[in-house]
Design a protein around this motif. Structure first.
Motif, PDB file in Angstrom:
ATOM      1  N   LEU A 141      39.387 -22.939 -16.442  1.00  0.00           N
ATOM      2  CA  LEU A 141      38.403 -22.096 -15.766  1.00  0.00           C
ATOM      3  C   LEU A 141      37.227 -22.947 -15.279  1.00  0.00           C
ATOM      4  O   LEU A 141      36.892 -23.963 -15.899  1.00  0.00           O
ATOM      5  N   PRO A 142      36.567 -22.537 -14.195  1.00  0.00           N
ATOM      6  CA  PRO A 142      35.430 -23.291 -13.675  1.00  0.00           C
ATOM      7  C   PRO A 142      34.160 -23.032 -14.498  1.00  0.00           C
ATOM      8  O   PRO A 142      33.242 -22.328 -14.068  1.00  0.00           O
ATOM      9  N   VAL A 143      34.127 -23.600 -15.692  1.00  0.00           N
ATOM     10  CA  VAL A 143      32.994 -23.413 -16.606  1.00  0.00           C
ATOM     11  C   VAL A 143      32.599 -24.760 -17.198  1.00  0.00           C
ATOM     12  O   VAL A 143      33.339 -25.732 -17.135  1.00  0.00           O
ATOM     13  N   ASP A 144      31.409 -24.791 -17.792  1.00  0.00           N
ATOM     14  CA  ASP A 144      30.933 -26.007 -18.434  1.00  0.00           C
ATOM     15  C   ASP A 144      31.393 -26.126 -19.876  1.00  0.00           C
ATOM     16  O   ASP A 144      31.555 -27.233 -20.387  1.00  0.00           O
ATOM     17  N   LEU A 145      31.610 -24.996 -20.538  1.00  0.00           N
ATOM     18  CA  LEU A 145      31.964 -25.030 -21.954  1.00  0.00           C
ATOM     19  C   LEU A 145      32.636 -23.725 -22.366  1.00  0.00           C
ATOM     20  O   LEU A 145      32.222 -22.648 -21.918  1.00  0.00           O
ATOM     21  N   ILE A 146      33.642 -23.824 -23.228  1.00  0.00           N
ATOM     22  CA  ILE A 146      34.265 -22.658 -23.855  1.00  0.00           C
ATOM     23  C   ILE A 146      34.259 -22.886 -25.361  1.00  0.00           C
ATOM     24  O   ILE A 146      34.801 -23.882 -25.844  1.00  0.00           O
ATOM     25  N   VAL A 147      33.632 -21.973 -26.101  1.00  0.00           N
ATOM     26  CA  VAL A 147      33.606 -22.049 -27.561  1.00  0.00           C
ATOM     27  C   VAL A 147      33.843 -20.656 -28.130  1.00  0.00           C
ATOM     28  O   VAL A 147      33.614 -19.646 -27.457  1.00  0.00           O
ATOM     29  N   THR A 148      34.279 -20.614 -29.381  1.00  0.00           N
ATOM     30  CA  THR A 148      34.545 -19.330 -30.023  1.00  0.00           C
ATOM     31  C   THR A 148      33.886 -19.274 -31.398  1.00  0.00           C
ATOM     32  O   THR A 148      33.478 -20.297 -31.946  1.00  0.00           O
ATOM     33  N   SER A 149      33.843 -18.070 -31.938  1.00  0.00           N
ATOM     34  CA  SER A 149      33.310 -17.905 -33.296  1.00  0.00           C
ATOM     35  C   SER A 149      34.158 -18.677 -34.293  1.00  0.00           C
ATOM     36  O   SER A 149      33.657 -19.190 -35.291  1.00  0.00           O
ATOM     37  N   GLY A 150      35.466 -18.785 -34.010  1.00  0.00           N
ATOM     38  CA  GLY A 150      36.339 -19.569 -34.881  1.00  0.00           C
ATOM     39  C   GLY A 150      35.971 -21.039 -34.880  1.00  0.00           C
ATOM     40  O   GLY A 150      36.044 -21.710 -35.919  1.00  0.00           O
ATOM     41  N   ASP A 151      35.551 -21.555 -33.734  1.00  0.00           N
ATOM     42  CA  ASP A 151      35.107 -22.945 -33.644  1.00  0.00           C
ATOM     43  C   ASP A 151      33.822 -23.158 -34.438  1.00  0.00           C
ATOM     44  O   ASP A 151      33.650 -24.183 -35.108  1.00  0.00           O
ATOM     45  N   TRP A 152      32.920 -22.190 -34.340  1.00  0.00           N
ATOM     46  CA  TRP A 152      31.597 -22.326 -34.941  1.00  0.00           C
ATOM     47  C   TRP A 152      31.542 -21.910 -36.409  1.00  0.00           C
ATOM     48  O   TRP A 152      30.629 -22.295 -37.127  1.00  0.00           O
ATOM     49  N   GLY A 153      32.462 -21.085 -36.833  1.00  0.00           N
ATOM     50  CA  GLY A 153      32.413 -20.582 -38.201  1.00  0.00           C
ATOM     51  C   GLY A 153      31.355 -19.520 -38.408  1.00  0.00           C
ATOM     52  O   GLY A 153      30.944 -19.248 -39.536  1.00  0.00           O
TER      53      GLY A 153
END
Length: 213
Positions: A119-131
């Protein structure tokens, strides 16, 4: 001026159809039954996982999720799971110099699948990544860290009042509530949502007009 826009995932970027169909098929119940249960918990303002718990009382959702993955019937996302306005809207925002981030309550696996879509975005993160997950304040602290902009220059876009609108507003972010999916439609005209949201939109393509102001 809005410098960064951060998007929720489920029912903002992606359709939840496949998600709920997968659970219904795994549980061995008709898809319309689980869909109706989702509607019931939405109307009651409950967590969406309660729909699965109603269908299968006493279920260990984490264990079942792991069993689905082990059986090859786990999470899957492809281009067909994206809403039609996603790529045009994200591309338009990038073109005008807005930082674009996707950050929502999803597993790390879902994050991997989204990143695979390029996707044309700068960053993709999730709650699973962050804890840490919405609506916890710590989630939105992390949002501000990756936004690389002040809170009042950061816009969070989501459909869910309790997970998106209210906690993002409490964290000092600007908020756009999208009328999309069960939560977005049912709560769109709720007085508290109307009061909290800086903008109320029906399509992600409207965001380009917002940042142009």
């Amino acid at each position: 001026m809005i410098e960064t826009i951060v998007f929720d995932i489920g029912e903002t970027i992606t359709r939840d159809d496949r998600y709920w169909q997968g659970w219904a098929d795994w549980l061995g119940i008709p898809r319309h039954t689980l869909s109706a249960l989702v509607g019931a918990v939405v109307a009651q303002g409950r967590d969406n996982a309660d729909a699965v718990r109603l269908a299968r009382p006493g279920i260990d959702i984490v264990a079942e999720y792991q069993a689905r993955e082990a059986a090859g019937r786990g999470e899957h996302l492809d281009e067909g799971d994206l809403y039609d306005d996603v790529r045009p809207a994200l591309s338009a925002l990038r073109e005008v110099g807005v930082r674009v981030v996707i950050a929502g309550n999803q597993t790390s696996r879902a994050g991997e699948l989204l990143r695979d879509l390029q996707l044309p975005v700068d960053l993709i993160v999730t709650s699973g990544d962050w804890g840490v997950a919405k609506p916890q304040p710590e989630f939105f602290q992390r949002v501000l860290e990756v936004a690389l902009a002040a809170a009042d220059a950061t816009l969070y876009v989501g459909d869910h009042p309790a997970n998106d609108v209210f906690p993002a507003k409490a964290a000092g972010l600007r908020v756009a509530h999208i009328r999309r999916g069960p939560w977005g439609h049912l709560w769109a005209d709720d007085p508290e949502v109307v009061a909290a949201a800086d903008w109320r939109i029906d399509s992600l393509t409207q965001l380009a007009e917002i940042v142009a102001v």
